[in-house]
Design a protein around this motif. Structure first.
Motif, PDB file in Angstrom:
ATOM      1  N   GLU A 121      63.379 -41.279 -29.393  1.00  0.00           N
ATOM      2  CA  GLU A 121      62.673 -41.272 -30.674  1.00  0.00           C
ATOM      3  C   GLU A 121      62.068 -39.893 -30.941  1.00  0.00           C
ATOM      4  OE1 GLU A 121      58.878 -43.729 -32.050  1.00  0.00           O
ATOM      5  OE2 GLU A 121      60.494 -45.005 -31.292  1.00  0.00           O
ATOM      6  N   ARG A 122      61.459 -39.329 -29.902  1.00  0.00           N
ATOM      7  CA  ARG A 122      60.893 -37.979 -30.017  1.00  0.00           C
ATOM      8  C   ARG A 122      60.782 -37.370 -28.614  1.00  0.00           C
ATOM      9  NH1 ARG A 122      55.912 -38.617 -31.777  1.00  0.00           N
ATOM     10  NH2 ARG A 122      54.812 -37.637 -30.085  1.00  0.00           N
ATOM     11  N   ASP A 123      61.571 -36.370 -28.368  1.00  0.00           N
ATOM     12  CA  ASP A 123      61.607 -35.685 -27.078  1.00  0.00           C
ATOM     13  C   ASP A 123      60.356 -34.824 -26.909  1.00  0.00           C
ATOM     14  OD1 ASP A 123      62.583 -34.822 -24.652  1.00  0.00           O
ATOM     15  OD2 ASP A 123      64.145 -33.538 -25.479  1.00  0.00           O
ATOM     16  N   GLY A 124      59.975 -34.570 -25.663  1.00  0.00           N
ATOM     17  CA  GLY A 124      58.851 -33.689 -25.381  1.00  0.00           C
ATOM     18  C   GLY A 124      57.499 -34.354 -25.550  1.00  0.00           C
ATOM     19  N   ARG A 125      57.405 -35.596 -25.176  1.00  0.00           N
ATOM     20  CA  ARG A 125      56.139 -36.319 -25.282  1.00  0.00           C
ATOM     21  C   ARG A 125      55.301 -36.096 -24.030  1.00  0.00           C
ATOM     22  NH1 ARG A 125      56.107 -41.692 -28.508  1.00  0.00           N
ATOM     23  NH2 ARG A 125      57.732 -41.334 -30.033  1.00  0.00           N
ATOM     24  N   GLY A 126      54.002 -36.196 -24.195  1.00  0.00           N
ATOM     25  CA  GLY A 126      53.098 -36.122 -23.065  1.00  0.00           C
ATOM     26  C   GLY A 126      53.112 -37.419 -22.276  1.00  0.00           C
ATOM     27  N   VAL A 127      52.740 -37.325 -21.018  1.00  0.00           N
ATOM     28  CA  VAL A 127      52.713 -38.509 -20.160  1.00  0.00           C
ATOM     29  C   VAL A 127      51.774 -39.559 -20.745  1.00  0.00           C
ATOM     30  CG1 VAL A 127      52.118 -39.361 -17.855  1.00  0.00           C
ATOM     31  CG2 VAL A 127      53.330 -37.189 -18.097  1.00  0.00           C
ATOM     32  N   ARG A 134      60.036 -32.978 -16.112  1.00  0.00           N
ATOM     33  CA  ARG A 134      58.611 -32.828 -16.416  1.00  0.00           C
ATOM     34  C   ARG A 134      58.308 -31.343 -16.458  1.00  0.00           C
ATOM     35  NH1 ARG A 134      55.883 -36.052 -11.808  1.00  0.00           N
ATOM     36  NH2 ARG A 134      57.543 -35.030 -10.678  1.00  0.00           N
ATOM     37  N   ARG A 135      57.646 -30.927 -17.534  1.00  0.00           N
ATOM     38  CA  ARG A 135      57.283 -29.509 -17.675  1.00  0.00           C
ATOM     39  C   ARG A 135      55.800 -29.415 -17.996  1.00  0.00           C
ATOM     40  NH1 ARG A 135      61.403 -27.946 -22.348  1.00  0.00           N
ATOM     41  NH2 ARG A 135      63.287 -28.810 -21.450  1.00  0.00           N
ATOM     42  N   ARG A 136      55.137 -28.535 -17.272  1.00  0.00           N
ATOM     43  CA  ARG A 136      53.728 -28.266 -17.586  1.00  0.00           C
ATOM     44  C   ARG A 136      53.683 -27.439 -18.857  1.00  0.00           C
ATOM     45  NH1 ARG A 136      50.425 -30.632 -14.413  1.00  0.00           N
ATOM     46  NH2 ARG A 136      50.995 -31.005 -12.272  1.00  0.00           N
ATOM     47  N   GLN A 137      52.749 -27.789 -19.720  1.00  0.00           N
ATOM     48  CA  GLN A 137      52.592 -27.045 -20.968  1.00  0.00           C
ATOM     49  C   GLN A 137      52.031 -25.668 -20.647  1.00  0.00           C
ATOM     50  OE1 GLN A 137      50.401 -29.304 -23.810  1.00  0.00           O
ATOM     51  NE2 GLN A 137      51.158 -28.129 -25.536  1.00  0.00           N
ATOM     52  N   SER A 138      52.608 -24.636 -21.229  1.00  0.00           N
ATOM     53  CA  SER A 138      52.233 -23.263 -20.878  1.00  0.00           C
ATOM     54  C   SER A 138      50.785 -22.942 -21.234  1.00  0.00           C
ATOM     55  CB  SER A 138      53.175 -22.261 -21.548  1.00  0.00           C
ATOM     56  OG  SER A 138      53.138 -22.431 -22.949  1.00  0.00           O
ATOM     57  N   ASP A 139      50.274 -23.472 -22.329  1.00  0.00           N
ATOM     58  CA  ASP A 139      48.903 -23.159 -22.735  1.00  0.00           C
ATOM     59  C   ASP A 139      47.859 -24.093 -22.122  1.00  0.00           C
ATOM     60  OD1 ASP A 139      49.832 -25.269 -24.256  1.00  0.00           O
ATOM     61  OD2 ASP A 139      48.670 -24.718 -26.035  1.00  0.00           O
ATOM     62  N   ARG A 174      48.430 -30.455 -18.797  1.00  0.00           N
ATOM     63  CA  ARG A 174      49.250 -31.336 -19.646  1.00  0.00           C
ATOM     64  C   ARG A 174      50.720 -31.211 -19.263  1.00  0.00           C
ATOM     65  NH1 ARG A 174      49.799 -34.344 -24.212  1.00  0.00           N
ATOM     66  NH2 ARG A 174      51.122 -33.541 -25.868  1.00  0.00           N
ATOM     67  N   VAL A 175      51.323 -32.359 -18.960  1.00  0.00           N
ATOM     68  CA  VAL A 175      52.736 -32.415 -18.593  1.00  0.00           C
ATOM     69  C   VAL A 175      53.508 -33.066 -19.736  1.00  0.00           C
ATOM     70  CG1 VAL A 175      54.425 -33.374 -16.964  1.00  0.00           C
ATOM     71  CG2 VAL A 175      52.208 -32.557 -16.135  1.00  0.00           C
ATOM     72  N   LEU A 176      54.565 -32.393 -20.169  1.00  0.00           N
ATOM     73  CA  LEU A 176      55.434 -32.940 -21.201  1.00  0.00           C
ATOM     74  C   LEU A 176      56.736 -33.410 -20.561  1.00  0.00           C
ATOM     75  CD1 LEU A 176      54.952 -30.340 -24.081  1.00  0.00           C
ATOM     76  CD2 LEU A 176      53.758 -32.507 -23.713  1.00  0.00           C
ATOM     77  N   ILE A 177      57.239 -34.504 -21.073  1.00  0.00           N
ATOM     78  CA  ILE A 177      58.476 -35.085 -20.558  1.00  0.00           C
ATOM     79  C   ILE A 177      59.591 -34.776 -21.545  1.00  0.00           C
ATOM     80  CG2 ILE A 177      59.617 -37.188 -19.774  1.00  0.00           C
ATOM     81  CD1 ILE A 177      57.093 -36.311 -18.147  1.00  0.00           C
ATOM     82  N   HIS A 178      60.652 -34.164 -21.023  1.00  0.00           N
ATOM     83  CA  HIS A 178      61.794 -33.780 -21.860  1.00  0.00           C
ATOM     84  C   HIS A 178      63.072 -34.423 -21.324  1.00  0.00           C
ATOM     85  CE1 HIS A 178      59.826 -30.613 -24.221  1.00  0.00           C
ATOM     86  NE2 HIS A 178      59.073 -30.450 -23.154  1.00  0.00           N
ATOM     87  N   LEU A 179      63.941 -34.766 -22.236  1.00  0.00           N
ATOM     88  CA  LEU A 179      65.265 -35.255 -21.862  1.00  0.00           C
ATOM     89  C   LEU A 179      66.109 -34.093 -21.351  1.00  0.00           C
ATOM     90  CD1 LEU A 179      65.922 -37.430 -25.014  1.00  0.00           C
ATOM     91  CD2 LEU A 179      65.651 -38.312 -22.678  1.00  0.00           C
ATOM     92  N   THR A 180      66.926 -34.365 -20.370  1.00  0.00           N
ATOM     93  CA  THR A 180      67.942 -33.411 -19.950  1.00  0.00           C
ATOM     94  C   THR A 180      69.204 -33.728 -20.760  1.00  0.00           C
ATOM     95  OG1 THR A 180      68.744 -34.879 -18.228  1.00  0.00           O
ATOM     96  CG2 THR A 180      67.016 -33.296 -17.596  1.00  0.00           C
ATOM     97  N   GLU A 181      70.214 -32.925 -20.607  1.00  0.00           N
ATOM     98  CA  GLU A 181      71.479 -33.196 -21.314  1.00  0.00           C
ATOM     99  C   GLU A 181      72.022 -34.583 -20.952  1.00  0.00           C
ATOM    100  OE1 GLU A 181      74.059 -32.424 -24.239  1.00  0.00           O
ATOM    101  OE2 GLU A 181      72.515 -30.997 -23.630  1.00  0.00           O
TER     102      GLU A 181
END
Length: 150
Positions: free
Chosen positions: A48-54, A83-88, A92-99
């Motif tokens: 539905e929306r990639d890059g959501r927070g945990v 899982r990627r930590r937000q740079s700023d 905050r960890v954002l969850i992203h889909l891989t290919e």
């Protein structure tokens, strides 16, 4: 006289049985995708929306971080999310889909239609049932629990 304590008269049991039957119906389709039902729910939020927070995913699924974190770790090990930590804000960890995670969406496309056909109910009744269940959920969440201060 109605036996109020008969199992068949309990709304909670009807909901429990329906939930188990629904999950069992999903299982073969999700097995083909290599997903569990909770993992599928996470994927739905990300498709539905990639890059959501945990926390955002947990709120959407009504899961606490103690349940969600191990689930996300297993999904990351499967290679479908990262899982990627937000740079700023390193907290905050954002969850992203891989290919591969994005590719699963196409494979899952027919699942809702298949489930609707298995339910053997007209689409308008299924929509009304979903609406009623959402109303019930909201009403029950509004009830103060023992020990709450509200």
């Amino acid at each position: 006289m109605v036996n109020e304590l008969a199992l068949d008269n309990q709304l909670c049991f009807a909901l429990y049985a329906a939930s188990r039957a629904m999950t069992a119906t999903y299982r073969p389709m999700l097995d083909e995708l290599g997903l569990t039902y909770p993992q599928y729910l996470v994927m739905l939020t990300l498709w539905e929306r990639d890059g959501r927070g945990v926390r955002e995913i947990g709120d959407a699924l009504d899961l606490d971080s103690g349940t969600l974190s191990p689930l996300l770790k297993r999904m990351e090990a499967l290679g479908i999310i990262e899982r990627r930590r937000q740079s700023d804000d390193e907290r905050r960890v954002l969850i992203h889909l891989t290919e591969p995670g994005r590719d699963l969406r196409e494979s899952a496309r027919d699942i809702p239609r298949h489930l609707a056909s298995c339910a053997a109910m007209p689409p308008d009744e299924l929509l009304a049932l979903r609406s009623t269940l959402k109303e019930l959920t909201n009403a029950l969440r509004a009830v103060p629990t023992e020990g709450s201060t509200t």
